[in-house]
Design a protein around this motif. Structure first.
Motif, short mmCIF file in Angstrom:
data_model
loop_
_atom_site.label_atom_id
_atom_site.label_comp_id
_atom_site.label_asym_id
_atom_site.label_seq_id
_atom_site.Cartn_x
_atom_site.Cartn_y
_atom_site.Cartn_z
N ASP A 10 49.17 -10.98 60.90
CA ASP A 10 47.78 -11.02 60.45
C ASP A 10 47.80 -10.91 58.94
OD1 ASP A 10 45.15 -10.61 59.75
OD2 ASP A 10 44.73 -9.11 61.29
N ARG A 56 46.09 -8.10 56.95
CA ARG A 56 46.55 -6.71 57.06
C ARG A 56 47.83 -6.55 56.25
NH1 ARG A 56 44.49 -3.77 61.48
NH2 ARG A 56 46.45 -2.62 61.58
N ASP A 95 50.95 -4.47 57.14
CA ASP A 95 51.95 -4.93 58.11
C ASP A 95 53.06 -5.75 57.47
OD1 ASP A 95 50.36 -3.78 60.04
OD2 ASP A 95 49.48 -5.67 60.74
N GLN A 124 36.48 -9.66 53.94
CA GLN A 124 37.39 -10.27 54.92
C GLN A 124 37.99 -11.55 54.36
OE1 GLN A 124 35.53 -11.40 58.61
NE2 GLN A 124 37.48 -11.60 59.69
N ARG A 172 40.61 -10.58 51.74
CA ARG A 172 41.87 -10.06 52.29
C ARG A 172 42.75 -11.17 52.84
NH1 ARG A 172 38.38 -6.18 54.47
NH2 ARG A 172 38.50 -7.20 56.50
#
Length: 253
Positions: free
Chosen positions: A59, A62, A65, A111, A114
């Motif tokens: 993803d 994120r 991660d 969103q 990101r």
């Protein structure tokens, strides 16, 4: 064998790019988000071409991660290709959502930021130590950020992030040049992919106006973009860097 990493390789432009890259004899690590089956389908299509691919979950929204993803890449490079480096990176993963300026929420803005800007920035930063000198990067931008052709109401936030990625492409090209790494971007126009929830399938009435605005007389297909991405990574493009190339069939020409 050279190896490429393609984010968002489970459908659309990313899947096409992964397959086109593999057709040139390059191994591929492709990533998928929610569409795991699409990632597996892409691997199967690449293996059908006689090439090798591995699909990994990621993803790009994120960034926390990314260290674990890097570790997975190291493992796959070692186990599949007996290497500890890779050669090419395609920052393609993303999503699109239209919203007029006055209707755009901070949640949607954040969103988009990101996924479309922060993700490519810090994923590239995390993976760069694993990239070979003389490698190449392609970022997928958008003609919605092009002052020449793409300005349409409803894309102020989306295009702002893609515009930032265009600027980032030039800075990457400048800073990575000392290692011989080329960095370019492709800016697709309207393309029939799964973006925006399969908008072209759900709203076929939008297609004729787009075709009417496109000099070459049709909506773009994933392979129109994927082949350009593969070409920019190749030796034929060894003297091209810091470019953002509109791949839109002459939209608003």
């Amino acid at each position: 064998m050279k190896v490429a990493i393609v984010t968002g390789g489970s459908s659309g432009i990313g899947q096409s790019a992964a397959i086109q890259i593999a057709k040139r004899g390059v191994g591929v690590i492709l990533t998928y988000g929610a569409n795991r089956q699409g990632g597996l389908d892409a691997v199967a299509a690449i293996e059908k071409e006689g090439a090798t691919a591995v699909a990994l979950p990621l993803d790009v929204g994120r960034s926390g991660d990314f260290p674990a993803f890097r570790d997975s890449v190291v493992d796959v490079l070692r186990d599949t290709w007996q290497r500890d480096t890779f050669d090419y990176l395609v920052n393609n993963a993303g999503f699109g959502q239209s919203s007029l300026f006055e209707d755009t929420t901070e949640e949607l803005f954040d969103q988009l930021m990101r996924v479309l800007l922060k993700g490519p920035y810090f994923l590239t930063q995390r993976l760069l130590p694993l990239m070979t000198d003389g490698g190449a990067i392609v970022n997928t931008t958008s003609n919605s950020a092009s002052l020449a052709s793409g300005l349409e109401p409803g894309y102020s936030a989306y295009a702002t992030m893609k515009g930032g990625l265009i600027v980032l492409t030039r800075y990457m090209a400048r800073e990575f040049s000392k290692r011989g790494i080329r960095v370019n971007a492709v800016a697709p126009g309207p393309t029939a992919t799964r973006i925006s929830g399969n908008a072209f399938e759900r709203f076929p009435e939008v297609i004729p106006p787009i075709v009417a605005k496109t000099a070459l007389g049709r909506v773009g297909e994933s392979d129109d973009i994927g082949m350009v991405i593969a070409g920019l990574l190749s030796e034929e493009s060894r003297w091209i860097t810091a470019q953002n190339i509109d791949v839109d069939g002459g939209y608003n020409l």
